[in-house]
Motif scaffolding. Structure first.
Motif, PDB file in Angstrom:
ATOM      1  N   ILE A 163       8.823  74.111  37.128  1.00  0.00           N
ATOM      2  CA  ILE A 163      10.282  74.231  37.076  1.00  0.00           C
ATOM      3  C   ILE A 163      10.690  75.417  36.213  1.00  0.00           C
ATOM      4  O   ILE A 163      11.580  76.195  36.567  1.00  0.00           O
ATOM      5  N   LEU A 164      10.036  75.582  35.063  1.00  0.00           N
ATOM      6  CA  LEU A 164      10.367  76.709  34.183  1.00  0.00           C
ATOM      7  C   LEU A 164      10.080  78.042  34.864  1.00  0.00           C
ATOM      8  O   LEU A 164      10.840  79.007  34.703  1.00  0.00           O
ATOM      9  N   SER A 169      12.523  82.732  37.737  1.00  0.00           N
ATOM     10  CA  SER A 169      12.626  83.559  38.953  1.00  0.00           C
ATOM     11  C   SER A 169      14.038  83.582  39.525  1.00  0.00           C
ATOM     12  O   SER A 169      14.275  84.251  40.535  1.00  0.00           O
ATOM     13  N   GLY A 170      14.959  82.842  38.883  1.00  0.00           N
ATOM     14  CA  GLY A 170      16.341  82.876  39.315  1.00  0.00           C
ATOM     15  C   GLY A 170      16.798  81.682  40.130  1.00  0.00           C
ATOM     16  O   GLY A 170      17.931  81.668  40.633  1.00  0.00           O
ATOM     17  N   ALA A 175      19.346  72.078  41.070  1.00  0.00           N
ATOM     18  CA  ALA A 175      18.674  71.491  42.231  1.00  0.00           C
ATOM     19  C   ALA A 175      17.265  71.015  41.899  1.00  0.00           C
ATOM     20  O   ALA A 175      16.528  70.598  42.803  1.00  0.00           O
ATOM     21  N   MET A 176      16.891  71.072  40.640  1.00  0.00           N
ATOM     22  CA  MET A 176      15.517  70.734  40.252  1.00  0.00           C
ATOM     23  C   MET A 176      15.457  69.385  39.550  1.00  0.00           C
ATOM     24  O   MET A 176      16.473  68.848  39.108  1.00  0.00           O
ATOM     25  N   GLY A 177      14.266  68.869  39.449  1.00  0.00           N
ATOM     26  CA  GLY A 177      14.056  67.616  38.750  1.00  0.00           C
ATOM     27  C   GLY A 177      14.337  66.407  39.617  1.00  0.00           C
ATOM     28  O   GLY A 177      14.608  66.508  40.819  1.00  0.00           O
ATOM     29  N   LYS A 178      14.272  65.249  39.001  1.00  0.00           N
ATOM     30  CA  LYS A 178      14.480  63.976  39.703  1.00  0.00           C
ATOM     31  C   LYS A 178      15.889  63.459  39.447  1.00  0.00           C
ATOM     32  O   LYS A 178      16.536  63.808  38.469  1.00  0.00           O
ATOM     33  N   THR A 179      16.325  62.586  40.363  1.00  0.00           N
ATOM     34  CA  THR A 179      17.675  62.028  40.263  1.00  0.00           C
ATOM     35  C   THR A 179      17.711  60.918  39.219  1.00  0.00           C
ATOM     36  O   THR A 179      16.817  60.076  39.150  1.00  0.00           O
ATOM     37  N   ILE A 180      18.790  60.932  38.430  1.00  0.00           N
ATOM     38  CA  ILE A 180      19.002  59.888  37.427  1.00  0.00           C
ATOM     39  C   ILE A 180      20.502  59.808  37.150  1.00  0.00           C
ATOM     40  O   ILE A 180      21.231  60.798  37.293  1.00  0.00           O
ATOM     41  N   SER A 181      20.958  58.638  36.777  1.00  0.00           N
ATOM     42  CA  SER A 181      22.397  58.448  36.540  1.00  0.00           C
ATOM     43  C   SER A 181      22.788  58.910  35.142  1.00  0.00           C
ATOM     44  O   SER A 181      23.344  58.156  34.335  1.00  0.00           O
ATOM     45  N   GLU A 224      11.088  61.892  30.401  1.00  0.00           N
ATOM     46  CA  GLU A 224      11.001  63.251  29.871  1.00  0.00           C
ATOM     47  C   GLU A 224      12.029  64.164  30.539  1.00  0.00           C
ATOM     48  O   GLU A 224      12.368  63.994  31.714  1.00  0.00           O
ATOM     49  N   HIS A 225      12.510  65.145  29.754  1.00  0.00           N
ATOM     50  CA  HIS A 225      13.532  66.079  30.227  1.00  0.00           C
ATOM     51  C   HIS A 225      13.187  67.484  29.777  1.00  0.00           C
ATOM     52  O   HIS A 225      12.512  67.676  28.761  1.00  0.00           O
ATOM     53  N   LEU A 226      13.692  68.461  30.522  1.00  0.00           N
ATOM     54  CA  LEU A 226      13.839  69.815  30.019  1.00  0.00           C
ATOM     55  C   LEU A 226      15.276  69.953  29.563  1.00  0.00           C
ATOM     56  O   LEU A 226      16.194  69.458  30.237  1.00  0.00           O
ATOM     57  N   VAL A 227      15.497  70.600  28.428  1.00  0.00           N
ATOM     58  CA  VAL A 227      16.859  70.729  27.914  1.00  0.00           C
ATOM     59  C   VAL A 227      17.147  72.180  27.540  1.00  0.00           C
ATOM     60  O   VAL A 227      16.239  72.937  27.171  1.00  0.00           O
ATOM     61  N   ARG A 228      18.421  72.542  27.644  1.00  0.00           N
ATOM     62  CA  ARG A 228      18.887  73.852  27.194  1.00  0.00           C
ATOM     63  C   ARG A 228      20.162  73.638  26.392  1.00  0.00           C
ATOM     64  O   ARG A 228      21.195  73.233  26.942  1.00  0.00           O
TER      65      ARG A 228
END
Length: 278
Positions: A163-164, A169-170, A175-181, A224-228
């Motif tokens: 994902i990173l 790459s732009g 649109a990435m990752g899994k769905t969660i509420s 787990e998450h990616l965060v910004r």
């Protein structure tokens, strides 16, 4: 301003100089060395074992073994001290302390220890502490708000590297990752609100995450998450009086290296350096 105030002002400025503190401390160490008997003449053939010296040897023993030494043990301490003193004086007489790398490094270590002690004991005035609080409000705020984005990776956190690379790459991160509420992005969310939604460990991670960069995986109550973190804003900034000790401790720990370098620079400035390169 009176005449006496004018005359004391330069003195106060001088006393605030790191080099002055350093030299004063060095003089005190020198006096302590003399008091302990370390400043003897290496050429002397007389070794005086005073009652005070015996008392110090005994006190040192008692500190280590938690009991007073026996008469036989005191005799042993005295013999060991005499042996050390004899070897010390003979080594000095032969000049073994000169051009010795090990001794030079030990002396350097002692000087660095002395400088570090001065740095750690440094006192900051109110203006310095207030400036530190103003520069780092997030460390002392009663609450923080965050603007951040998150990509849910799932319970095991797999796929973060791919994902990173795609983001770099732009590709659209939404649109990435899994769905969660859970919201993908939040604005001006307080640390307490984030902890309620994502968990305490997630909220804590945001407090130290680099601004404007994707990082992770970061653990939440869901996985787990990616965060910004896009923005981190202090709210409820306390007064210096209410958090003074915390601010002073933080200033001392985080500024120690800079003040140590400043103390060394003050010493270095007193030298003329001549370098002859081949």
């Amino acid at each position: 301003m009176t005449g006496s105030e004018k005359s004391t002002s330069p003195l106060r400025s001088l006393l605030r100089e790191p080099l002055v503190h350093f030299l004063i401390a060095g003089f005190l160490v020198f006096l302590l060395s003399l008091w302990r008997g370390g400043g003897v003449d290496a050429e002397s053939r007389t070794i005086h074992i005073t009652e005070e010296k015996v008392a110090r040897l005994s006190a040192s023993w008692e500190q280590i073994w938690r009991r007073p030494p026996t008469p036989a043990e005191i005799d042993g301490l005295i013999r060991d001290y005499i042996k050390e003193e004899v070897y010390y004086r003979e080594a000095k007489r032969l000049g073994l302390d000169e051009d010795d790398t090990v001794i030079r490094r030990r002396l350097r270590a002692k000087m660095e220890f002395l400088a570090k002690a001065q740095v750690e004991n440094a006192e900051a005035d109110e203006q310095t502490l207030q400036r530190w609080l103003d520069q780092h409000p997030e460390r002392f705020a009663t609450d923080m708000t965050y603007d951040f984005d998150q990509i849910y990776l799932g319970e095991n956190g797999q796929g973060s590297a791919a994902i990173l690379r795609n983001i770099a790459s732009g590709a659209d991160w939404r649109a990435m990752g899994k769905t969660i509420s859970l919201p993908q992005a939040l604005e001006r969310a307080s640390a307490s609100d984030i902890a309620r939604q994502f968990g305490d460990s997630f909220a804590q991670a945001l407090s130290s995450a680099p601004l404007g960069e994707w990082t992770g995986p970061v653990n939440s109550g869901f996985g787990e998450h990616l965060v910004r973190v896009r923005a981190r804003t202090a709210s409820g900034k306390p007064t210096l009086a209410s958090v003074r000790q915390r601010v002073e401790n933080d200033w001392r720990v985080n500024g120690a290296k800079a003040r140590e370098e400043e103390a060394y620079q003050s010493l270095l400035d007193a030298y003329t350096i001549k370098i002859a390169k081949p």
